[in-house]
Enzyme design. Structure first.
Site, PDB file in Angstrom:
ATOM      1  N   HIS A  21       0.852  -1.149   0.043  1.00 34.79           N
ATOM      2  CA  HIS A  21       0.041   0.028   0.047  1.00 34.79           C
ATOM      3  C   HIS A  21       0.799   1.256   0.085  1.00 34.79           C
ATOM      4  CE1 HIS A  21       1.021   0.929   4.067  1.00 34.79           C
ATOM      5  NE2 HIS A  21       0.999  -0.415   4.455  1.00 34.79           N
ATOM      6  N   GLU A  95      -2.177  -6.941   7.460  1.00 32.51           N
ATOM      7  CA  GLU A  95      -0.875  -6.662   8.036  1.00 32.51           C
ATOM      8  C   GLU A  95      -0.999  -7.686   9.213  1.00 32.51           C
ATOM      9  OE1 GLU A  95       2.091  -6.704   7.810  1.00 32.51           O
ATOM     10  OE2 GLU A  95       2.849  -4.539   7.481  1.00 32.51           O
TER      11      GLU A  95
END
Length: 204
Positions: A21, A95
């Site tokens: 990202h 994550e």
């Protein structure tokens, strides 16, 4: 995904572009994010657009992201550039949880690690690898013979690199950069690295 339950060993070869990202303010401040939901900043949105532009030179069938907003928005920006439908968001690609380390800078992390034999709430790397590889297998099953973009996170991509290289990559000083692209291929039920280093730059 249309049928994540399909036996992944029956799929054709699938190319997967793993994208980290774009930047957040915590990235800029070098603070540990983990599962804390920090949005993209303006630099991160620009990075996402640049990555989308880079990927647009090839043909892609779908874009996936994670349930954390920084990856979801990056995936949305890339999907719009590739003229593909809204990304599907998968929690299993989110994550690595860092527990009590989340929000700390690198000095703070080092101080906690020096004082504790175990870190409360830190997700085992083996769990990250297991859930992310299973999610990628499901994506591959939905796109036999295709090419897909998967926007995930630095800790997940780093863990996959370690696993797929038999713990020989990444090398010392290597960091998965915001907006970087790593290629993997899913074939005959197995993931393999296509590009052992990022297609774009990395932060040392």
């Amino acid at each position: 995904m249309t049928d994540a339950s399909t036996d992944p060993t029956r799929t054709d070869s699938v190319l997967i572009a793993l994208v980290r990202h774009g930047e957040t303010e915590w990235n800029r401040q070098r603070r540990i994010q983990g599962t804390t939901d920090i949005p993209l900043n303006d630099t991160g949105r620009l990075q996402a657009a640049q990555t989308g532009e880079q990927l647009a030179s090839e043909q892609w069938d779908a874009v996936y992201g994670t349930t954390l907003s920084r990856a979801a928005e990056t995936a949305q920006i890339i999907a719009r550039r590739l003229e593909l439908p809204e990304p599907e968001l998968l929690a299993d690609l989110a994550e690595r949880a860092h527990g009590v380390l989340e929000g700390l800078d690198h000095a703070g992390r080092a101080a906690v690690e020096a004082q504790a034999a175990t870190i409360e709430g830190l997700e085992p790397r083996s769990t990250v690898i297991a859930r992310s590889t299973a999610a990628l297998a499901g994506i591959a099953a939905a796109h036999p013979g295709g090419s897909v973009v998967v926007v995930s996170h630095g800790g997940v991509i780093h863990s996959l690199m370690l696993h797929l290289s038999d713990w020989t990559l990444p090398g010392a000083g290597y960091a998965v950069a915001n907006g970087s692209v790593h290629l993997v291929r899913f074939e005959a039920g197995e993931l393999a690295l296509v590009e052992p280093e990022a297609l774009t730059g990395t932060d040392a």
